[in-house]
Design a protein around this motif. Structure first.
Motif, mmCIF file in Angstrom:
data_model
loop_
_atom_site.group_PDB
_atom_site.id
_atom_site.type_symbol
_atom_site.label_atom_id
_atom_site.label_comp_id
_atom_site.label_asym_id
_atom_site.label_seq_id
_atom_site.Cartn_x
_atom_site.Cartn_y
_atom_site.Cartn_z
ATOM 1 N N CYS A 1 1.276 7.717 -6.161
ATOM 2 C CA CYS A 1 0.191 8.691 -6.339
ATOM 3 C C CYS A 1 0.526 10.053 -5.743
ATOM 4 O O CYS A 1 -0.303 10.968 -5.794
ATOM 5 C CB CYS A 1 -1.099 8.191 -5.689
ATOM 6 N N ARG A 2 1.686 10.219 -5.151
ATOM 7 C CA ARG A 2 2.006 11.507 -4.527
ATOM 8 C C ARG A 2 1.999 12.613 -5.567
ATOM 9 O O ARG A 2 2.553 12.465 -6.652
ATOM 10 C CB ARG A 2 3.369 11.452 -3.848
ATOM 11 N N ARG A 3 1.382 13.720 -5.191
ATOM 12 C CA ARG A 3 1.200 14.801 -6.145
ATOM 13 C C ARG A 3 2.529 15.280 -6.743
ATOM 14 O O ARG A 3 2.647 15.472 -7.945
ATOM 15 C CB ARG A 3 0.473 15.974 -5.471
ATOM 16 N N SER B 1 0.833 -1.211 0.000
ATOM 17 C CA SER B 1 0.000 0.000 0.000
ATOM 18 C C SER B 1 0.865 1.257 0.000
ATOM 19 O O SER B 1 0.547 2.241 -0.682
ATOM 20 C CB SER B 1 -0.915 0.028 1.227
ATOM 21 N N ILE B 2 1.943 1.214 0.762
ATOM 22 C CA ILE B 2 2.849 2.366 0.831
ATOM 23 C C ILE B 2 3.431 2.655 -0.557
ATOM 24 O O ILE B 2 3.522 3.808 -0.985
ATOM 25 C CB ILE B 2 3.967 2.115 1.877
ATOM 26 N N MET C 1 5.550 17.465 -19.317
ATOM 27 C CA MET C 1 4.849 17.144 -20.553
ATOM 28 C C MET C 1 4.312 18.421 -21.208
ATOM 29 O O MET C 1 4.429 18.609 -22.406
ATOM 30 C CB MET C 1 3.688 16.235 -20.177
ATOM 31 N N LEU C 2 3.754 19.286 -20.361
ATOM 32 C CA LEU C 2 3.147 20.515 -20.889
ATOM 33 C C LEU C 2 4.197 21.557 -21.269
ATOM 34 O O LEU C 2 3.986 22.356 -22.171
ATOM 35 C CB LEU C 2 2.164 21.103 -19.868
ATOM 36 N N TYR D 1 3.279 15.683 -15.467
ATOM 37 C CA TYR D 1 2.383 16.484 -16.301
ATOM 38 C C TYR D 1 3.021 17.823 -16.672
ATOM 39 O O TYR D 1 2.918 18.273 -17.791
ATOM 40 C CB TYR D 1 1.047 16.728 -15.580
ATOM 41 N N LYS D 2 3.667 18.424 -15.663
ATOM 42 C CA LYS D 2 4.298 19.721 -15.906
ATOM 43 C C LYS D 2 5.324 19.624 -17.022
ATOM 44 O O LYS D 2 5.359 20.427 -17.929
ATOM 45 C CB LYS D 2 4.988 20.214 -14.624
ATOM 46 N N VAL E 1 2.075 1.829 -3.505
ATOM 47 C CA VAL E 1 0.982 2.347 -4.344
ATOM 48 C C VAL E 1 0.766 3.835 -4.035
ATOM 49 O O VAL E 1 0.689 4.669 -4.938
ATOM 50 C CB VAL E 1 -0.338 1.558 -4.105
ATOM 51 N N ALA E 2 0.701 4.162 -2.746
ATOM 52 C CA ALA E 2 0.471 5.547 -2.328
ATOM 53 C C ALA E 2 1.584 6.462 -2.826
ATOM 54 O O ALA E 2 1.322 7.546 -3.350
ATOM 55 C CB ALA E 2 0.345 5.623 -0.809
ATOM 56 N N ASP F 1 5.684 20.801 -24.818
ATOM 57 C CA ASP F 1 4.858 21.118 -25.979
ATOM 58 C C ASP F 1 4.906 22.612 -26.301
ATOM 59 O O ASP F 1 4.808 23.436 -25.408
ATOM 60 C CB ASP F 1 3.406 20.683 -25.728
ATOM 61 N N VAL G 1 3.513 12.906 -9.494
ATOM 62 C CA VAL G 1 2.624 12.843 -10.656
ATOM 63 C C VAL G 1 2.627 14.173 -11.399
ATOM 64 O O VAL G 1 2.716 14.232 -12.621
ATOM 65 C CB VAL G 1 1.191 12.477 -10.199
ATOM 66 N N GLN G 2 2.551 15.259 -10.609
ATOM 67 C CA GLN G 2 2.430 16.575 -11.194
ATOM 68 C C GLN G 2 3.654 16.943 -12.035
ATOM 69 O O GLN G 2 3.525 17.532 -13.099
ATOM 70 C CB GLN G 2 2.260 17.596 -10.055
#
Lengths: 204, 204
Positions: free
Chosen positions: A188-190, A181-182, A200-201, A197-198, A184-185, A204, A193-194
């Protein structure tokens, strides 16, 4: 770009059941992380395969690895060296896979210095949960025994300091579930993940 | 001493499937946290029970709760108020139970101010994982459409800032598992566990 894997370090006091928890984790088919193969100067036993069970090394080769800083951590037991080759760990993390280390607390301290971003999990003895009862049942224990237990509890507490998580090994299956679980969590930490995305953006 | 529960806040862009994930979580028998019952000025529908489905309030009573700062967050939709009574949340946390809130992003911002120690989970649309492909497949989309998608992605990214975790809602079951893993992991955080032991040892 390949996202890097997580370095998962499971450690804790000797006798706490680290090996049992590790074996249970890797016996489960949905476990997606890689077990880090240790290097050793011990002779291979029948059926043991180089690169699977251990990386078998001569004493000279092992000491060269120490000198060249090619080990994440190492120790000597009963005349043989045991250690974690850093190359395997880095390569596997770079492939985006999570790497799992099960090591002694001394080794965990060495790893923290080289991989501060690792995920450090302290496996706590099941007795810790009973500590409160055990310590506070007065009159049934000598003052000396209570002092001794308090000292042991404080020492374990100090060992915890280095770690991000504490998993109580009350039941092997539960302890495994918590470790997984640790992981997996953490995925998912922001911040983790962020960033993806950052990037990636921005590109472009 | 009773350890306090965790406040779990699930939020995210509208249409992302927060309600579906919440229902799935509470349909699972091993879910151990409490769903926070909202207050509303909407009339009860047949079969709805006060204190179970909602706390049903008159407009005057609800506005009094707003004035007395008795709501963790609130909003008005289609002429009715909806909000989270802070008393229920505090009481349940004090009993050592984890409380689960499923709310809109605006509400999550209000909750963060009152409960900075809460566990804020951003449910991300499944399309985010396809974003990279969608944005980078050039020539098949107008520049305008790509710009529009980039803007939407950046807005979502900014909404994420407030959160501790990001859970992608690619499959409802997977999203639920991630949310539950995050809660398990948070209960194993060293700061949380160690404090308990430290307190215990100080007392003695």
């Amino acid at each position: 770009m390949q996202e890097k894997g997580l370095l998962i370090v499971l450690s804790g006091p000797s006798g706490v059941g680290k090996g049992t928890v590790r074996k249970e984790i890797f016996s489960q088919p949905d476990t997606s992380f890689e077990y880090s193969v240790s290097a050793t100067t011990r002779k291979p036993r029948e059926g043991e395969v180089d690169g699977v069970d251990y990386f078998f090394k001569t004493r000279e080769a092992f000491e060269e690895m120490i000198e060249n800083d090619q080990l994440l951590e190492y120790a000597e037991f009963v005349g043989n060296y045991y250690g974690t080759p850093v190359d395997y760990v880095r390569k596997t993390l770079d492939e985006g896979k999570d790497v799992f280390l099960e090591i002694e607390v001394q080794g965990a301290g060495q790893v923290r210095k080289k991989f501060p971003e690792g995920l450090f999990i302290f496996l706590a003895p099941p007795s810790l949960s009973e500590l409160e009862n055990r310590i506070t049942i007065r009159g049934t224990e000598t003052a000396e025994l209570i002092q001794c237990r308090m000292k042991a509890a404080r020492d374990e507490l100090e060992m915890m300091e280095l770690y991000d998580y504490v998993v109580e090994n009350d039941q092997v299956e539960l302890a495994c579930e918590r470790v997984k679980s640790i992981v997996v969590a953490e995925h998912c930490r922001r911040e983790r993940v962020q960033y993806r995305y950052k990037k990636m953006l921005e590109v472009d």
